[in-house]
Design a protein around this motif. Sequence first.
Motif, PDB file in Angstrom:
ATOM      1  N   ARG A  48       5.614  -0.354   5.880  1.00 16.42           N
ATOM      2  CA  ARG A  48       6.283  -0.022   4.537  1.00 16.42           C
ATOM      3  C   ARG A  48       5.323  -0.105   3.474  1.00 16.42           C
ATOM      4  NH1 ARG A  48      10.683  -1.913   7.454  1.00 16.42           N
ATOM      5  NH2 ARG A  48      10.360  -4.184   6.470  1.00 16.42           N
ATOM      6  N   GLN A  49       4.630  -1.256   3.531  1.00 12.77           N
ATOM      7  CA  GLN A  49       3.577  -1.385   2.313  1.00 12.77           C
ATOM      8  C   GLN A  49       2.648  -0.190   2.370  1.00 12.77           C
ATOM      9  OE1 GLN A  49       1.905  -5.441   1.911  1.00 12.77           O
ATOM     10  NE2 GLN A  49       0.263  -4.537   0.755  1.00 12.77           N
ATOM     11  N   GLN A  60       4.171   2.878   0.729  1.00 13.34           N
ATOM     12  CA  GLN A  60       4.309   2.827  -0.751  1.00 13.34           C
ATOM     13  C   GLN A  60       2.923   3.124  -1.298  1.00 13.34           C
ATOM     14  OE1 GLN A  60       5.909  -1.166  -1.603  1.00 13.34           O
ATOM     15  NE2 GLN A  60       7.992  -0.579  -0.570  1.00 13.34           N
TER      16      GLN A  60
END
Length: 245
Positions: free
Chosen positions: A94-95, A98
């Motif tokens: 998820r990082q 982003q």
Amino acid sequence: MTYCVGLCVDEGIVMLSDTRTNAGLDNISSFSKMFVAEVPGERALVLMTAGNLAVTQTVWNLLQQGVWLDGQQRRLETVPDMFHAARLVGAAVRQVQQMDGPALLAQGFAFECSLLLGGQVAGGPPRLYLVYSAGNFIEATEDTPFLQIGEHKYGKPILDRVLNMGTSLSEGVALTLISMDSTIRSNLSVGLPLDLAVIRRDALAVGTRKRITEEDAYYRAIREGWAGALREAYLNLPKPDFPAV
């Protein structure tokens, strides 16, 4: 494309990945898609990746540096159990999404990755997870003790027919190699060399880590033996008892 397969049986974990990457017919390279996080006597984890190579390499680099989870910066070497390890991999995915997702989308590329995480942390059983590009994940179970990522359809039938929790690690190695060879024969985007890792239950260390090339005697024996067995089985099948023309 790629193909990675993991087994989680009573005796432990078997992980196998190819190394081919394909960015077009004239741009084919080899990159390892298998990464190991190990503290001998305390934990052994293997991560395999499929999808955008830049994305998956960044995920691994973040995991080595540390990813925030539940208010703490963690690494695979410091999480308390395999469930938290899968959560940590999901958080890293998820990082990266982003950071890089908007730029990829602007260039017309989807954010694509999937990862297999298998291993054991002291105090818990061997476990195997598939982490998706959204960071969520599923776990292998007794009903389905294997997981696959990448070009999985050609290598799945043998696992569906034969594999169970009682399959030994040595049998599991043979099954994953048959599964991989079936995929290599049917899809040019999957290819040698292969990376193999085996973790025996409660050993808390990677017992086998091996690069398999075209010259590997055992792989050749598996490939030729399986092809011969299939031909013999086909020739021994009963002929139709009705007109075939």
